[in-house]
Write a protein that holds these residues in place. Structure first.
Motif, PDB file in Angstrom:
ATOM      1  N   UNK A  21       0.843  -1.193   0.000  1.00 53.86           N
ATOM      2  CA  UNK A  21       0.000   0.000   0.000  1.00 53.86           C
ATOM      3  C   UNK A  21       0.883   1.250   0.000  1.00 53.86           C
ATOM      4  N   UNK A  22       0.573   2.237  -0.834  1.00 51.57           N
ATOM      5  CA  UNK A  22       1.354   3.474  -0.811  1.00 51.57           C
ATOM      6  C   UNK A  22       1.230   4.172   0.557  1.00 51.57           C
ATOM      7  N   UNK A  23       2.299   4.808   0.961  1.00 56.65           N
ATOM      8  CA  UNK A  23       2.334   5.467   2.269  1.00 56.65           C
ATOM      9  C   UNK A  23       1.202   6.481   2.421  1.00 56.65           C
ATOM     10  N   UNK A  24       0.866   7.196   1.360  1.00 57.31           N
ATOM     11  CA  UNK A  24      -0.213   8.176   1.451  1.00 57.31           C
ATOM     12  C   UNK A  24      -1.543   7.508   1.794  1.00 57.31           C
ATOM     13  N   UNK A  25      -1.800   6.316   1.231  1.00 60.28           N
ATOM     14  CA  UNK A  25      -3.027   5.588   1.553  1.00 60.28           C
ATOM     15  C   UNK A  25      -3.010   5.111   3.006  1.00 60.28           C
ATOM     16  N   UNK A  26      -1.839   4.715   3.488  1.00 60.35           N
ATOM     17  CA  UNK A  26      -1.714   4.312   4.893  1.00 60.35           C
ATOM     18  C   UNK A  26      -2.012   5.492   5.812  1.00 60.35           C
ATOM     19  N   UNK A  27      -1.569   6.682   5.413  1.00 57.66           N
ATOM     20  CA  UNK A  27      -1.864   7.880   6.209  1.00 57.66           C
ATOM     21  C   UNK A  27      -3.371   8.122   6.282  1.00 57.66           C
ATOM     22  N   UNK A  28      -4.057   7.899   5.165  1.00 58.29           N
ATOM     23  CA  UNK A  28      -5.524   8.037   5.156  1.00 58.29           C
ATOM     24  C   UNK A  28      -6.171   7.019   6.096  1.00 58.29           C
ATOM     25  N   UNK A  29      -5.622   5.816   6.142  1.00 55.45           N
ATOM     26  CA  UNK A  29      -6.158   4.788   7.047  1.00 55.45           C
ATOM     27  C   UNK A  29      -5.911   5.161   8.515  1.00 55.45           C
ATOM     28  N   UNK A  30      -4.733   5.679   8.813  1.00 51.38           N
ATOM     29  CA  UNK A  30      -4.458   6.138  10.188  1.00 51.38           C
ATOM     30  C   UNK A  30      -5.492   7.188  10.600  1.00 51.38           C
ATOM     31  N   UNK A  32      -8.499   7.770   9.126  1.00 52.22           N
ATOM     32  CA  UNK A  32      -9.851   7.189   9.070  1.00 52.22           C
ATOM     33  C   UNK A  32     -10.200   6.448  10.352  1.00 52.22           C
ATOM     34  N   UNK A  33      -9.265   5.640  10.848  1.00 54.41           N
ATOM     35  CA  UNK A  33      -9.529   4.828  12.023  1.00 54.41           C
ATOM     36  C   UNK A  33      -9.128   5.526  13.324  1.00 54.41           C
ATOM     37  N   UNK A  34      -8.493   6.707  13.191  1.00 54.02           N
ATOM     38  CA  UNK A  34      -8.082   7.488  14.372  1.00 54.02           C
ATOM     39  C   UNK A  34      -7.193   6.661  15.293  1.00 54.02           C
ATOM     40  N   UNK A  35      -6.168   6.036  14.683  1.00 52.21           N
ATOM     41  CA  UNK A  35      -5.212   5.225  15.426  1.00 52.21           C
ATOM     42  C   UNK A  35      -3.804   5.727  15.151  1.00 52.21           C
ATOM     43  N   UNK A  36      -2.876   5.329  15.994  1.00 48.34           N
ATOM     44  CA  UNK A  36      -1.498   5.762  15.857  1.00 48.34           C
ATOM     45  C   UNK A  36      -0.604   4.773  15.145  1.00 48.34           C
ATOM     46  N   UNK A  37      -1.145   3.601  14.824  1.00 52.73           N
ATOM     47  CA  UNK A  37      -0.340   2.594  14.134  1.00 52.73           C
ATOM     48  C   UNK A  37      -1.256   1.598  13.422  1.00 52.73           C
ATOM     49  N   UNK A  38      -0.717   1.026  12.363  1.00 50.62           N
ATOM     50  CA  UNK A  38      -1.402  -0.007  11.611  1.00 50.62           C
ATOM     51  C   UNK A  38      -0.512  -1.247  11.572  1.00 50.62           C
ATOM     52  N   UNK A  39      -1.114  -2.401  11.685  1.00 50.63           N
ATOM     53  CA  UNK A  39      -0.366  -3.646  11.572  1.00 50.63           C
ATOM     54  C   UNK A  39      -0.263  -3.975  10.088  1.00 50.63           C
ATOM     55  N   UNK A  40       0.934  -4.326   9.664  1.00 49.61           N
ATOM     56  CA  UNK A  40       1.164  -4.661   8.258  1.00 49.61           C
ATOM     57  C   UNK A  40       1.200  -6.185   8.149  1.00 49.61           C
ATOM     58  N   UNK A  41       0.275  -6.728   7.346  1.00 55.06           N
ATOM     59  CA  UNK A  41       0.149  -8.183   7.207  1.00 55.06           C
ATOM     60  C   UNK A  41       0.294  -8.597   5.754  1.00 55.06           C
ATOM     61  N   UNK A  42       0.861  -9.786   5.587  1.00 54.64           N
ATOM     62  CA  UNK A  42       0.974 -10.387   4.268  1.00 54.64           C
ATOM     63  C   UNK A  42       0.728 -11.883   4.425  1.00 54.64           C
ATOM     64  N   UNK A  43      -0.238 -12.398   3.693  1.00 53.97           N
ATOM     65  CA  UNK A  43      -0.596 -13.819   3.778  1.00 53.97           C
ATOM     66  C   UNK A  43      -0.914 -14.217   5.225  1.00 53.97           C
ATOM     67  N   UNK A  44      -1.731 -13.401   5.901  1.00 59.08           N
ATOM     68  CA  UNK A  44      -2.159 -13.646   7.286  1.00 59.08           C
ATOM     69  C   UNK A  44      -1.008 -13.694   8.286  1.00 59.08           C
ATOM     70  N   UNK A  45       0.109 -13.093   7.955  1.00 56.22           N
ATOM     71  CA  UNK A  45       1.252 -13.047   8.857  1.00 56.22           C
ATOM     72  C   UNK A  45       1.655 -11.594   9.077  1.00 56.22           C
ATOM     73  N   UNK A  46       1.938 -11.241  10.330  1.00 57.18           N
ATOM     74  CA  UNK A  46       2.393  -9.886  10.643  1.00 57.18           C
ATOM     75  C   UNK A  46       3.824  -9.739  10.146  1.00 57.18           C
ATOM     76  N   UNK A  47       4.033  -8.759   9.259  1.00 58.25           N
ATOM     77  CA  UNK A  47       5.374  -8.512   8.712  1.00 58.25           C
ATOM     78  C   UNK A  47       5.930  -7.160   9.143  1.00 58.25           C
ATOM     79  N   UNK A  48       5.087  -6.357   9.811  1.00 56.58           N
ATOM     80  CA  UNK A  48       5.564  -5.053  10.265  1.00 56.58           C
ATOM     81  C   UNK A  48       4.472  -4.266  10.957  1.00 56.58           C
ATOM     82  N   UNK A  49       4.876  -3.099  11.441  1.00 57.65           N
ATOM     83  CA  UNK A  49       3.952  -2.130  12.025  1.00 57.65           C
ATOM     84  C   UNK A  49       4.321  -0.776  11.437  1.00 57.65           C
TER      85      UNK A  49
END
Length: 141
Positions: A21-30, A32-49
């Motif tokens: 996901x482009x960083x700008x879209x991630x900023x929109x998600x932050x 939208x959900x009014x959160x300070x972090x998003x979990x980054x998942x790939x194939x149902x596995x956490x790969x980052x925050x």
């Protein structure tokens, strides 16, 4: 109090995104959900925050072009997790020592929720209020 109890009270909603996901879209998600972090998942596995701090670092280092790059370029890859049976005191120590504000929670190897520093502080305040009330009741006899 245990992590499992916090999740029971706050719910197990996790706001997750993919690493491409482009960083700008991630900023929109932050936002939208009014959160300070998003979990980054790939194939149902956490790969980052991806945290607000990660976004600030990205823009500080690479300027406006960072916003078009994938989240994977800027996310925190060395994810520190919490477990449902851990105590708030343990989490406080880990968050303080590592200077992190969000801990994904794994239950049986699967993502079960996210605990924020705000959740930990709220829990500590509630615990202090219960202790104060208990003392008042004891003193009042």
């Amino acid at each position: 109090m245990l992590v499992a109890e916090i999740l029971k009270n706050k719910g197990d909603a996790v706001f997750a995104i993919g690493p491409d996901l482009p960083l700008t879209d991630a900023c929109h998600e932050l936002d939208r959900w009014r959160v300070g972090a998003l979990v980054v998942c790939e194939h149902d596995k956490v790969v980052g925050v991806l945290s607000e701090r990660d976004v600030v670092r990205a823009v500080a280092r690479d300027g406006q072009p960072a916003l078009g790059r994938p989240v994977s370029d800027y996310m925190t890859r060395n994810v520190i997790f919490a477990a449902p049976g851990e105590t708030v005191a343990v989490l406080m120590g880990r968050m303080t020592d590592r200077r992190i504000r969000h801990l994904p929670v794994l239950r049986d190897g699967r993502l079960a929720g996210v605990i924020s520093i705000g959740d930990v502080v709220k829990c500590q305040i509630a615990e202090a209020a219960r202790e104060a009330e208990s003392l008042r009741t004891y003193i009042a006899g």
